[in-house]
Design an enzyme around this catalytic site. Structure first.
Site, PDB file in Angstrom:
ATOM      1  N   SER A 121       5.963  -7.723 -23.327  1.00 31.17           N
ATOM      2  CA  SER A 121       6.768  -8.183 -21.804  1.00 31.17           C
ATOM      3  C   SER A 121       6.153  -6.927 -21.158  1.00 31.17           C
ATOM      4  O   SER A 121       6.118  -6.282 -21.298  1.00 31.17           O
ATOM      5  CB  SER A 121       7.998  -8.684 -22.193  1.00 31.17           C
ATOM      6  OG  SER A 121       8.108  -9.222 -20.572  1.00 31.17           O
ATOM      7  N   HIS A 176      13.769 -12.796 -26.548  1.00 29.75           N
ATOM      8  CA  HIS A 176      13.476 -12.129 -25.069  1.00 29.75           C
ATOM      9  C   HIS A 176      13.194 -13.838 -24.561  1.00 29.75           C
ATOM     10  O   HIS A 176      13.229 -13.934 -23.357  1.00 29.75           O
ATOM     11  CB  HIS A 176      12.815 -11.466 -25.344  1.00 29.75           C
ATOM     12  CG  HIS A 176      11.881 -10.968 -23.709  1.00 29.75           C
ATOM     13  ND1 HIS A 176      11.301 -11.938 -23.188  1.00 29.75           N
ATOM     14  CD2 HIS A 176      12.133  -9.815 -23.274  1.00 29.75           C
ATOM     15  CE1 HIS A 176      10.955 -11.789 -22.387  1.00 29.75           C
ATOM     16  NE2 HIS A 176      11.904 -10.404 -22.062  1.00 29.75           N
ATOM     17  N   ASN A 177      12.309 -14.359 -25.022  1.00 24.43           N
ATOM     18  CA  ASN A 177      11.206 -15.554 -24.423  1.00 24.43           C
ATOM     19  C   ASN A 177      12.273 -16.680 -23.694  1.00 24.43           C
ATOM     20  O   ASN A 177      12.361 -17.011 -22.901  1.00 24.43           O
ATOM     21  CB  ASN A 177      10.250 -15.869 -25.021  1.00 24.43           C
ATOM     22  CG  ASN A 177       8.749 -15.217 -24.452  1.00 24.43           C
ATOM     23  OD1 ASN A 177       9.387 -14.384 -24.023  1.00 24.43           O
ATOM     24  ND2 ASN A 177       8.204 -15.689 -24.175  1.00 24.43           N
TER      25      ASN A 177
END
Length: 307
Positions: A121, A176-177
């Site tokens: 990321s 996370h996304n």
């Protein structure tokens, strides 16, 4: 260290440059010769084919793959294998499905190679700010590449870590996304509500700047929102269409498989789907059904009420 980098798009090229700045040597390859040229101009080395890239690296090779998820990753790996030696390390830093990473890890291990899946990321800001990296795979291979991860991360001891065996890195990045979807949706809805309170004549840029400091909702996403609103307060020329990379879908499916309630992330995903449908047949059917049972007016495409 010396690292091969395959896929020199925005993230791959920036990662190569960050590593070069830190004193590592990067050999870059991309199907676009212009992208390879840029890496060379920024202090790296270039290769005009996958075999040429492998030849420029000495065992124990480490090759970072930044290509689209799915078949392109498998095709790249298969093209490289004849030119590698046992013990070489392949790293997938793209947004692959974690189940694919589990499979690749097992297949490569059986052939004597190491495979790391690195959920990465940082986007276009990674060159300056550093990258957050969630790493799955063998711990020894992670330790071997520690100088690479330390150079790419925001700090040597921050923003990266070995989170488990093959597949774990991309699994954590998938979640996370999904969280990112929920956060972005919450911000969007909140700013929309403030904007609609016209009697207060709200200044959204001012609100964003206030929240950025000391507030419990401050975040990097909010920093980016403040920057975007400062450039274009009314978002003129921006189409109300929000793409999804696929990881939000994978996250929702995983929640269903594990029986985990995840309403915020799931609804944020569905809200993105709504932006993809220019026809919005379901909404038009709602309007006409309401007219049928209650005689309520409906708006035509021209925007005027009818009925």
């Amino acid at each position: 260290m010396v690292l091969g980098m395959i896929g020199l798009g925005k993230m791959g090229a920036n990662m190569a440059e960050r590593l070069t700045r830190a004193g590592h040597q990067v050999v870059g390859y991309d199907r676009d010769a212009a992208a390879v040229k840029k890496v060379i101009e920024r202090g790296g080395l270039g290769a005009d084919s996958l075999p040429a890239l492998a030849r420029q690296l000495q065992p124990r090779r480490a090759i970072w793959i930044m290509v689209p998820a799915g078949d392109p990753v498998d095709q790249t790996i298969q093209a490289l294998l004849p030119h590698l030696a046992k013990g070489d390390i392949l790293i997938d830093g793209g947004n692959s499905n974690y189940k694919d990473s589990q499979r690749r890890g097992a297949e490569l291990k059986a052939q004597g190679f190491e495979f790391l899946d690195v959920g990465t990321s940082g986007g276009i800001w990674g060159l300056r700010e550093g990258y957050s990296m969630m790493i799955g795979g063998d711990g020894e291979a992670v330790s071997w590449l520690r100088p690479i991860f330390e150079a790419l991360a925001p700090a040597a001891d921050k923003g990266w870590g070995h989170v488990g065996p093959s597949g774990a890195g991309h699994f954590v990045k998938m979640v996370h996304n999904g969280i990112e979807y929920g956060l972005m949706q919450a911000y969007a809805e909140g700013f929309e509500l403030i904007r609609r309170k016209e009697e207060f004549q709200p200044d959204l840029v001012q609100v964003a700047e206030i929240w950025r400091y000391g507030s419990v909702v401050r975040s990097w996403l909010l920093d980016l929102i403040a920057d975007a609103l400062g450039k274009n307060p009314n978002l003129e020329g921006i189409a109300p269409y929000v793409a999804d990379s696929g990881e939000g879908r994978w996250t929702a499916k995983e929640a269903i498989d594990l029986g985990v309630a995840m309403p915020v992330i799931s609804l944020a995903l569905e809200r993105r789907f709504l932006t993809h449908d220019a026809e919005r047949f379901a909404d038009r059917l709602l309007a006409v059904t309401r007219q049928e049972f209650g005689g309520h007016a409906v708006k035509t495409e021209a925007g005027r009420a009818r009925g």
